[in-house]
Design a protein around this motif. Structure first.
Motif: not given
Length: 283
Positions: A221-232
């Protein structure tokens, strides 16, 4: 009884392992993948992408355009058994997105990142402004409205009860880059995954990790949205339960954003009502 079919039936892990091998041998380039792993005990990023594409194609040919969840899981199990050096979820070699792609397909996997800004973000902010405005929701709402497109994180203060802020802290933990990550992880209780955002300040994040049971998976991820995507996605890739305090959030993302198991998931009334409002709102 000895000699009966049940006594000689191979374990599921072994049949899955052979299934993956046979699928690769039937497809162009599959034998090269087996040879690369045999010589290197690993697979290059491009090779792993090719592996997933071959197996996704084989699964569709054998089980149709929409394979069952069990059929998808068998392919994932086969990969783990055929390529054991790739199974460590806490290694930099972990590829959460690719494993999720194999489970649900690339179209489903891309839904959050493709639809958040165009379909969901403004509608959810609009819905939030109509709620009772206590201190915590106000702070989170203002942060969401001004959050930049890249490496921006929210700053949260701790509370003694589960509030919107506390729920957010269960999902995202900031770590200052100059201090020990190991010590930071020891402070965290529970086994549910969360995002560890590492940077100089909350608004200057350099690296994102998904932390699972005090181990770190580096995010692409390069953004918090992308990080949440991977978290989910980690919940599905590693078969993890949702954090109890975040279950309604994750259910909403699962059914409304990713459209996973919509008809078979027991949702709360609030999740169903929010989905109806969001999807019927033309704003």
């Amino acid at each position: 009884m000895e000699g009966s079919p049940s006594a000689v039936k191979a374990p599921l892990s072994e049949t899955a392992k052979e299934m993956v091998k046979n699928a690769l041998l039937r497809k162009s380039g599959g034998e090269d993948i087996l040879e690369e792993y045999k010589s290197e005990n690993s697979l290059k990023h491009r090779t792993r992408s090719h592996l997933v594409n071959i197996l996704a194609s084989d699964m569709t040919e054998r089980h149709g355009r929409i394979p069952t969840h069990k059929q998808r899981e068998k392919y994932v199990l086969g990969i783990i058994k055929r390529f054991p050096a790739l199974k460590d979820p806490f290694s930099p070699k972990g590829y959460v997105n690719q494993d999720f792609n194999l489970l649900f397909g690339a179209e489903t996997s891309s839904k959050l990142l493709n639809k958040w800004d165009t379909t969901f973000k403004l509608k959810i902010i609009k819905e939030a402004t109509q709620l009772t405005q206590s201190t915590d929701p106000c702070r989170l709402l203002k942060a969401a409205e001004r959050q930049p497109e890249s490496n921006g994180m929210l700053s949260y203060s701790k509370r003694t009860k589960i509030s919107p802020t506390d729920a957010a802290e269960r999902m995202v933990l900031f770590h200052k880059s100059c201090s020990s990550i190991d010590e930071r992880l020891k402070e965290r209780e529970g086994k549910q995954p969360f995002i560890l955002a590492v940077g100089r300040t909350c608004n200057k994040i350099d690296t994102y990790y998904v932390a699972v049971d005090k181990q770190l998976i580096p995010c692409h991820a390069t953004s918090s949205l992308s990080a949440f995507d991977e978290l989910f996605k980690c919940h599905y890739v590693f078969n993890l339960s949702y954090d109890e305090s975040l279950v309604h959030l994750y259910m909403f993302v699962q059914t409304t954003v990713f459209n996973i198991d919509v008809t078979s998931t027991e949702e709360s009334l609030c999740v169903r009502e929010l989905r109806a409002k969001i999807l019927n709102d033309n704003v």
